[in-house]
Design a protein around this motif. Structure first.
Motif, mmCIF file in Angstrom:
data_model
loop_
_atom_site.group_PDB
_atom_site.id
_atom_site.type_symbol
_atom_site.label_atom_id
_atom_site.label_comp_id
_atom_site.label_asym_id
_atom_site.label_seq_id
_atom_site.Cartn_x
_atom_site.Cartn_y
_atom_site.Cartn_z
ATOM 1 N N HIS A 60 -14.448 4.263 -39.949
ATOM 2 C CA HIS A 60 -15.676 3.651 -39.434
ATOM 3 C C HIS A 60 -16.128 2.402 -40.194
ATOM 4 O O HIS A 60 -17.148 1.811 -39.841
ATOM 5 N N HIS A 61 -15.407 2.017 -41.252
ATOM 6 C CA HIS A 61 -15.855 0.826 -41.997
ATOM 7 C C HIS A 61 -14.716 0.336 -42.892
ATOM 8 O O HIS A 61 -14.369 0.985 -43.872
ATOM 9 N N LEU A 62 -14.124 -0.780 -42.514
ATOM 10 C CA LEU A 62 -13.148 -1.446 -43.380
ATOM 11 C C LEU A 62 -13.151 -2.933 -43.068
ATOM 12 O O LEU A 62 -13.915 -3.402 -42.223
ATOM 13 N N HIS A 63 -12.292 -3.686 -43.765
ATOM 14 C CA HIS A 63 -12.276 -5.145 -43.629
ATOM 15 C C HIS A 63 -10.834 -5.605 -43.470
ATOM 16 O O HIS A 63 -10.091 -5.689 -44.457
ATOM 17 N N LEU A 64 -10.433 -5.873 -42.223
ATOM 18 C CA LEU A 64 -9.011 -6.096 -41.922
ATOM 19 C C LEU A 64 -8.420 -7.291 -42.664
ATOM 20 O O LEU A 64 -7.387 -7.165 -43.322
ATOM 21 N N TYR A 261 -24.532 -4.633 -34.969
ATOM 22 C CA TYR A 261 -24.551 -5.914 -35.675
ATOM 23 C C TYR A 261 -24.711 -5.682 -37.172
ATOM 24 O O TYR A 261 -25.631 -5.011 -37.617
ATOM 25 N N LYS A 262 -23.770 -6.242 -37.948
ATOM 26 C CA LYS A 262 -23.787 -6.031 -39.399
ATOM 27 C C LYS A 262 -24.880 -6.858 -40.052
ATOM 28 O O LYS A 262 -24.950 -8.071 -39.883
ATOM 29 N N VAL A 263 -25.720 -6.171 -40.800
ATOM 30 C CA VAL A 263 -26.782 -6.806 -41.574
ATOM 31 C C VAL A 263 -26.546 -6.438 -43.032
ATOM 32 O O VAL A 263 -26.289 -5.277 -43.344
ATOM 33 N N GLU A 319 -24.590 1.520 -43.771
ATOM 34 C CA GLU A 319 -23.264 1.427 -44.351
ATOM 35 C C GLU A 319 -23.356 1.703 -45.854
ATOM 36 O O GLU A 319 -24.237 1.161 -46.522
ATOM 37 N N HIS A 320 -22.486 2.532 -46.354
ATOM 38 C CA HIS A 320 -22.410 2.927 -47.778
ATOM 39 C C HIS A 320 -23.442 4.004 -48.126
ATOM 40 O O HIS A 320 -23.080 5.103 -48.462
ATOM 41 N N ALA A 321 -24.745 3.640 -48.059
ATOM 42 C CA ALA A 321 -25.792 4.563 -48.495
ATOM 43 C C ALA A 321 -25.367 5.197 -49.820
ATOM 44 O O ALA A 321 -25.342 6.410 -49.978
ATOM 45 N N SER A 382 -13.435 4.050 -45.325
ATOM 46 C CA SER A 382 -12.778 3.683 -46.587
ATOM 47 C C SER A 382 -13.434 2.509 -47.298
ATOM 48 O O SER A 382 -13.368 2.405 -48.508
ATOM 49 N N ASP A 383 -14.005 1.558 -46.526
ATOM 50 C CA ASP A 383 -14.403 0.245 -47.056
ATOM 51 C C ASP A 383 -13.207 -0.499 -47.656
ATOM 52 O O ASP A 383 -13.374 -1.372 -48.501
ATOM 53 N N ALA A 384 -11.990 -0.180 -47.207
ATOM 54 C CA ALA A 384 -10.804 -0.888 -47.703
ATOM 55 C C ALA A 384 -10.953 -2.389 -47.402
ATOM 56 O O ALA A 384 -11.476 -2.742 -46.368
HETATM 57 ZN ZN ZN Z 1 -17.651 -3.089 -46.487
#
Ligand code: ZN
Length: 480
Positions: A60-64, A261-263, A319-321, A382-384
């Motif tokens: 649900h959250h990574l950075h390609l 939308y990412k804030v 995200e993260h929390a 992952s936040d990879a």
């Molecule tokens: Zn991230």
């Protein structure tokens, strides 16, 4: 498209637990389930050997593009690099790109303290060097790199300056600004990343990069269309100006979809409450929930206040929390907010948290069990490349919360069961932390076949248990 028949597998919620069945796939969807299905037509037939068949995992959250870039960068932090001498050696032996630039990642202050241009020059001044802090929020440039991008004359609030106004070489949350000043550099191919994701059983990802440039978005779409990145992709960074509300259903056309939308609530530069509320309201007005980067206690309180001013929209998520005070769990539930968390950080950095965090904040670190108990939906990710990608390792970290140096569980009261951890990855991209997706006739054929039963999986999740991965009916990993 070739049909696929997977025989003799265990599917949750079908014929009750423990009953092996066959699953037929046609045109990208599960077409039939039952026992003794005939191998009609030209189908690939796979004997599941009684292994579990799961819906494909959703990160649900990574950075390609950051993942692809990290793959061609030099690690500058633990565990590969421990001190200044190690960093000097790593930079000296780094390959550099076609323009002679060296790109470092994963820096942490335990290596050589706060780095500015002069400090990096002392380690390496022969080539332009840029080093990313492991948080992803900070770039540190040596003098050659700073001069090449015109850092001193640059206009960006993230450019750190000394008392005389000169740029220090440190640049906070200014990735787009920096990228626009670097030599050429087309976005890196995502082919290798797609292969890795497939091998891990990941069939869907959410790219959480904020304010994605048009060229990055186009490159992701091109890699998907060409099959180099077979995963379904949801983008949080599509600018509000380019929003197409309602386009979030995964389409068959191998195109990225637009998600919330990412804030970013940057702890290095907290926004004013009114500005944050206005930004959230603008996203909602454009038909998009918000996905808010929220790491610290103060950021969480700010977000709750901003949401009270702007109102909450279904699908709004944190995200993260990373730090959630107990007193905010009920307010999160009341507003229907979801949390997309990354317990994998404990497996990577648990020792640092133990050493560096205020002891009274440790119980608030990457909460999971108390969020579930408090009625808050929790999606896993992952936040990879900033956190460990392997979803099976992240599940294990959710279950034991062991720091890398061994020792005791970090927040044992936040451990979850294997079923709960797996559910965090089985929820769909538009519903993180929602009900686990199910394999059923008519549903998308995004599947993971395991070498083992689900019971064995949950006893100790391991990527080696993945035998085959299928996306939209196409096998993308494994032997079949
Ligand atoms: Zn991230």
């Amino acid at each position: 498209m070739t049909g696929l028949l997977i025989r003799n597998v265990l599917v949750d919620g079908f014929h009750g637990q423990g009953q092996p069945s066959d699953v037929r796939v046609d045109d990208g969807v599960v077409s039939e389930m039952g026992t003794g299905l005939a191998a009609a037509g030209s189908v690939i037939v796979v004997d599941g050997r009684g292994g579990a068949l799961l819906p494909g995992l959703c990160d649900h959250h990574l950075h390609l593009h950051a993942m692809a870039a990290a793959a061609s960068s030099v690690p500058c932090g633990p565990p590969q690099v421990a001190d200044a001498g190690g960093l000097r050696k790593a930079l000296a032996t780094a390959a550099g790109n076609e323009y002679g630039w060296v790109r470092g990642t994963g820096y942490f202050e335990s290596v050589a303290g706060d780095l500015d241009a002069a400090a990096i020059d002392r380690l390496h001044d022969a080539r332009p060097v840029r080093i990313q802090h492991r948080s992803g929020a900070l770039w540190m440039l040596n003098t050659a790199a700073a001069a090449a991008v015109g850092l001193d004359a640059g206009e960006h609030p993230g450019i750190e300056r000394d008392t005389s106004g000169g740029a220090t070489g440190r640049l906070w949350r200014a990735d787009e600004w920096l990228r626009s000043r670097l030599p050429a550099a087309a976005p890196p191919s995502l082919g290798g990343i797609g292969t890795t994701l497939s091998s891990l059983g990941i069939t869907s990802v959410t790219d959480a990069t904020p304010e994605l440039s048009a060229s990055s978005a186009a490159a992701i779409a091109a890699d998907m269309a060409a099959g180099r990145l077979p995963q379904r992709v949801q983008l949080l960074g599509t600018p509000l100006s380019a929003s197409t509300p309602g386009a979030s259903a995964p389409g068959p056309g191998r195109q990225p979809t637009t998600g919330p939308y990412k804030v970013v609530i940057a702890d290095s530069q907290l926004p004013a409450l009114d500005d944050l509320a206005a930004l959230i309201a603008r996203a909602h007005a454009a038909g998009r929930p918000v996905a808010v980067h929220c790491v610290s206690r103060v950021a969480l309180f700010l977000l709750l206040a901003a949401l009270d001013a702007a109102a909450v929209m279904p699908g709004d998520r944190l995200e993260h929390a990373a730090v959630v005070p107990a007193s905010t769990i009920e307010p999160l539930r009341r507003r229907g907010l979801r949390v997309v968390t990354q317990p994998g950080f404990i497996a990577w950095r648990g020792d640092d948290y133990q050493r560096l965090m205020e002891p009274e904040e440790l119980p608030d670190l990457y909460r999971f069990r108390t969020l579930l108990a408090g009625g808050v939906r929790v999606g896993l990710s992952s936040d990879a490349p900033y956190g460990p990608l392997d979803p099976w390792a992240v599940m294990q970290a959710s279950m034991d919360r062991l720091p890398p140096g061994g020792g005791q569980s970090l927040g044992p009261q936040e451990r979850v069961t294997g079923v709960e951890a797996l559910a965090g990855y089985l929820s769909g991209p538009a519903d993180p932390g929602g009900a686990p997706r199910q394999i059923r006739p008519g549903g998308a054929a995004d599947l993971v076949l395991l070498h083992c039963s689900k019971r064995e999986l949950l006893a100790g999740p391991d990527a080696a248990m993945v035998r085959m991965t299928v996306i939209a009916g196409e096998p993308v990993f494994g032997q079949y």
